[in-house]
Design a protein around this motif. Structure first.
Motif, PDB file in Angstrom:
ATOM      1  N   GLU A 213      40.263  32.687  89.616  1.00 23.70           N
ATOM      2  CA  GLU A 213      40.176  33.776  88.649  1.00 23.70           C
ATOM      3  C   GLU A 213      39.406  32.921  87.519  1.00 23.70           C
ATOM      4  N   LEU A 214      38.699  33.684  86.807  1.00 23.51           N
ATOM      5  CA  LEU A 214      37.632  33.042  85.940  1.00 23.51           C
ATOM      6  C   LEU A 214      38.373  33.164  84.334  1.00 23.51           C
ATOM      7  N   TYR A 215      38.684  32.004  83.737  1.00 21.47           N
ATOM      8  CA  TYR A 215      39.270  31.946  82.355  1.00 21.47           C
ATOM      9  C   TYR A 215      38.130  31.368  81.717  1.00 21.47           C
ATOM     10  N   VAL A 216      38.133  31.739  80.209  1.00 19.29           N
ATOM     11  CA  VAL A 216      37.225  31.093  79.240  1.00 19.29           C
ATOM     12  C   VAL A 216      38.193  30.220  78.388  1.00 19.29           C
ATOM     13  N   LEU A 217      37.818  28.936  78.142  1.00 21.10           N
ATOM     14  CA  LEU A 217      38.542  28.022  77.225  1.00 21.10           C
ATOM     15  C   LEU A 217      37.880  28.235  76.080  1.00 21.10           C
ATOM     16  N   VAL A 218      38.530  28.567  74.965  1.00 22.03           N
ATOM     17  CA  VAL A 218      38.525  28.504  73.525  1.00 22.03           C
ATOM     18  C   VAL A 218      39.298  27.458  72.981  1.00 22.03           C
ATOM     19  N   LYS A 219      38.244  26.547  72.437  1.00 23.65           N
ATOM     20  CA  LYS A 219      38.673  25.428  71.798  1.00 23.65           C
ATOM     21  C   LYS A 219      38.963  25.046  70.262  1.00 23.65           C
ATOM     22  N   PHE A 220      40.130  25.053  69.878  1.00 25.92           N
ATOM     23  CA  PHE A 220      40.599  24.952  68.459  1.00 25.92           C
ATOM     24  C   PHE A 220      40.610  23.637  68.142  1.00 25.92           C
ATOM     25  N   LYS A 221      39.921  23.261  66.854  1.00 25.78           N
ATOM     26  CA  LYS A 221      39.768  21.902  66.603  1.00 25.78           C
ATOM     27  C   LYS A 221      41.054  21.758  65.902  1.00 25.78           C
ATOM     28  N   CYS A 222      41.611  20.382  66.068  1.00 24.03           N
ATOM     29  CA  CYS A 222      42.959  19.983  65.346  1.00 24.03           C
ATOM     30  C   CYS A 222      42.817  18.628  65.005  1.00 24.03           C
ATOM     31  N   GLY A 223      42.191  18.190  63.884  1.00 19.99           N
ATOM     32  CA  GLY A 223      42.240  16.642  63.520  1.00 19.99           C
ATOM     33  C   GLY A 223      41.293  16.150  64.459  1.00 19.99           C
ATOM     34  N   GLU A 224      41.192  15.296  65.296  1.00 17.00           N
ATOM     35  CA  GLU A 224      40.316  14.656  66.179  1.00 17.00           C
ATOM     36  C   GLU A 224      40.220  15.165  67.568  1.00 17.00           C
ATOM     37  N   ASP A 225      41.391  16.241  67.656  1.00 22.86           N
ATOM     38  CA  ASP A 225      41.635  16.779  68.898  1.00 22.86           C
ATOM     39  C   ASP A 225      41.224  18.153  69.247  1.00 22.86           C
ATOM     40  N   TYR A 226      40.987  18.858  70.229  1.00 26.82           N
ATOM     41  CA  TYR A 226      40.907  20.074  70.561  1.00 26.82           C
ATOM     42  C   TYR A 226      41.804  20.744  71.296  1.00 26.82           C
ATOM     43  N   LEU A 227      42.384  21.764  70.963  1.00 33.00           N
ATOM     44  CA  LEU A 227      43.609  22.330  71.670  1.00 33.00           C
ATOM     45  C   LEU A 227      42.783  23.497  72.450  1.00 33.00           C
ATOM     46  N   PRO A 228      42.465  23.468  73.624  1.00 33.11           N
ATOM     47  CA  PRO A 228      41.769  24.636  74.228  1.00 33.11           C
ATOM     48  C   PRO A 228      42.689  25.610  75.114  1.00 33.11           C
ATOM     49  N   ALA A 229      42.600  26.911  74.721  1.00 32.12           N
ATOM     50  CA  ALA A 229      43.583  27.920  75.231  1.00 32.12           C
ATOM     51  C   ALA A 229      42.720  28.797  76.203  1.00 32.12           C
ATOM     52  N   ALA A 230      43.050  28.981  77.273  1.00 36.14           N
ATOM     53  CA  ALA A 230      42.700  29.843  78.456  1.00 36.14           C
ATOM     54  C   ALA A 230      42.732  31.209  78.177  1.00 36.14           C
ATOM     55  N   THR A 231      41.686  32.024  78.267  1.00 36.78           N
ATOM     56  CA  THR A 231      41.861  33.597  78.035  1.00 36.78           C
ATOM     57  C   THR A 231      40.920  34.200  78.976  1.00 36.78           C
ATOM     58  N   PHE A 232      41.533  35.680  79.130  1.00 31.96           N
ATOM     59  CA  PHE A 232      40.478  36.632  79.829  1.00 31.96           C
ATOM     60  C   PHE A 232      39.823  37.446  78.579  1.00 31.96           C
ATOM     61  N   ARG A 233      40.010  37.194  77.507  1.00 30.80           N
ATOM     62  CA  ARG A 233      39.660  37.960  76.249  1.00 30.80           C
ATOM     63  C   ARG A 233      38.983  37.275  75.412  1.00 30.80           C
ATOM     64  N   PRO A 234      37.923  36.213  75.432  1.00 26.33           N
ATOM     65  CA  PRO A 234      37.318  35.531  74.403  1.00 26.33           C
ATOM     66  C   PRO A 234      37.087  36.206  73.215  1.00 26.33           C
ATOM     67  N   GLU A 235      36.778  37.633  73.365  1.00 19.61           N
ATOM     68  CA  GLU A 235      36.099  38.177  72.105  1.00 19.61           C
ATOM     69  C   GLU A 235      37.183  38.587  71.178  1.00 19.61           C
ATOM     70  N   THR A 236      38.380  38.464  71.501  1.00 22.89           N
ATOM     71  CA  THR A 236      39.349  38.777  70.476  1.00 22.89           C
ATOM     72  C   THR A 236      39.826  37.698  69.551  1.00 22.89           C
ATOM     73  N   ILE A 237      38.849  36.603  69.564  1.00 23.57           N
ATOM     74  CA  ILE A 237      39.011  35.334  69.104  1.00 23.57           C
ATOM     75  C   ILE A 237      39.157  35.775  67.450  1.00 23.57           C
ATOM     76  N   PHE A 238      38.317  36.704  66.951  1.00 19.84           N
ATOM     77  CA  PHE A 238      38.209  37.037  65.600  1.00 19.84           C
ATOM     78  C   PHE A 238      39.483  37.699  64.976  1.00 19.84           C
ATOM     79  N   GLY A 239      40.424  37.972  65.962  1.00 22.80           N
ATOM     80  CA  GLY A 239      41.742  38.512  65.411  1.00 22.80           C
ATOM     81  C   GLY A 239      42.848  37.294  65.567  1.00 22.80           C
TER      82      GLY A 239
END
Length: 337
Positions: A213-239
């Motif tokens: 299965e192909l996921y897209v990792l969307v990386k959320f910056k949190c201080g010095e770290d990234y919290l990467p979230a795996a998703t099938f719907r990266p285009e929904t990031i704006f919501g």
């Protein structure tokens, strides 16, 4: 002995007739195909049966259709080459041998009751080569009993234990590479962490039909770290309204290809299997992340990190971003906070 009454009460011994012609074809090499210049020729082949069990009715059905075609073309004057081969490669045989060595009662019972393998033979099945050789011998007897019009001089099997075939495959790959049809690279496969190898669809004890299965990792910056979230719907990031973490899960902070990520432990193992360079720095309790905020990629909006018991550390990275406009579960989770 199979006796069927024929015309005028005569009994026909079909079994003896079958034995007579089967042996005559075999002993006289009736189906051996040698080069005959000027004669039209045709080659037929049958998908190589796998040798981790006996031939079944499906083999008989498919091979009989091919045999009818081969015989028909001979009657039309063609020089027909019909070889036969056995599929030794892959992991089912090695896996079965390992299960037998560990005393797998279910498999051993199947070998005894369905395949009628004697106890003294089953003991030798801990050697995968012996197991493959046994079934190849037994299945060849079955193919001969079926009367398939095979040139048995051309019999082979598909491993390095058959040097001629192995050299042919090497030549074939090198030739295709030289012509530009094969390139070396990477692509997603179903991977066995136990065997440390890819597993084909029919090589698995379970999970047949499963594909990567192909996921897209969307990386959320949190201080010095990234919290990467795996998703099938990266285009929904704006919501995105928040990031979910499971407060009961032990996450890890790790350097992933030089970036600091916070991910679940199972995700760390998965990333290592996908050619990522992962160095674990420390453990992070899920509840430690609650109340922090992170930035949404592209928009740079700050959103909170909230608790959610439904976040599964085995799924994706163990980090989920919430888009209630597109996911009813996210809306319900926010309502129930």
């Amino acid at each position: 002995m199979l006796n069927i009454s024929g015309a005028k009460g005569m009994e026909v011994d079909w079994r003896s007739i079958e034995e007579k012609w089967k042996n005559k074809w075999l002993n006289e090499g009736v189906f051996e195909a040698d080069p005959q210049p000027g004669k039209p020729k045709i080659f037929v082949t049958f998908p190589f049966p796998y040798v981790n069990g006996r031939l079944h009715v499906g083999h008989g059905f498919s091979a009989t259709r091919l045999d009818v075609y081969a015989r028909f073309k001979r009657m039309q004057g063609y020089n027909v080459l019909f070889p036969f081969a056995w599929h030794w490669t892959g992991e089912p045989i090695v896996g079965a041998a390992e299960r037998i060595s560990k005393g797998d009662e279910k498999l051993i019972k199947t070998l005894k009751t369905i395949d009628k393998v004697p106890d003294e033979e089953i003991k030798k099945f801990t050697d995968p080569v012996y197991m493959a050789s046994y079934y190849m011998r037994e299945n060849k007897k079955t193919a001969i009993d079926m009367g398939f019009s095979v040139d048995w001089r051309r019999e082979f099997h598909t491993t390095s234990y058959h040097p001629a075939f192995s050299r042919f495959v090497t030549w074939q790959f090198n030739r295709l590479k030289k012509l530009g049809y094969i390139v070396k690279g990477t692509h997603p496969v179903v991977w066995c962490p136990h065997c440390q190898s890819p597993t084909g669809d029919h090589d698995r004890l379970e999970g047949e039909g499963v594909s990567p299965e192909l996921y897209v990792l969307v990386k959320f910056k949190c201080g010095e770290d990234y919290l990467p979230a795996a998703t099938f719907r990266p285009e929904t990031i704006f919501g995105a309204t928040n990031v979910w973490v499971n407060p009961e899960v032990d996450y890890i902070e790790a350097l992933v290809d030089g970036e600091k990520w916070i991910i679940s432990k199972p995700a760390m193992l998965k990333l290592k299997e996908q050619l990522k360079k992962v160095e674990v720095l420390r453990e992070v309790k899920g509840k430690e992340l609650l109340g922090l905020s992170c930035k949404v990629p592209l928009t740079n909006r700050e959103i909170p990190i909230l608790p959610a018991s439904f976040v599964d550390p085995e799924s994706g990275t163990g980090i989920v971003f919430s888009v209630p406009a597109h996911a009813p579960y996210d809306w319900l989770a926010l309502r129930d906070l």
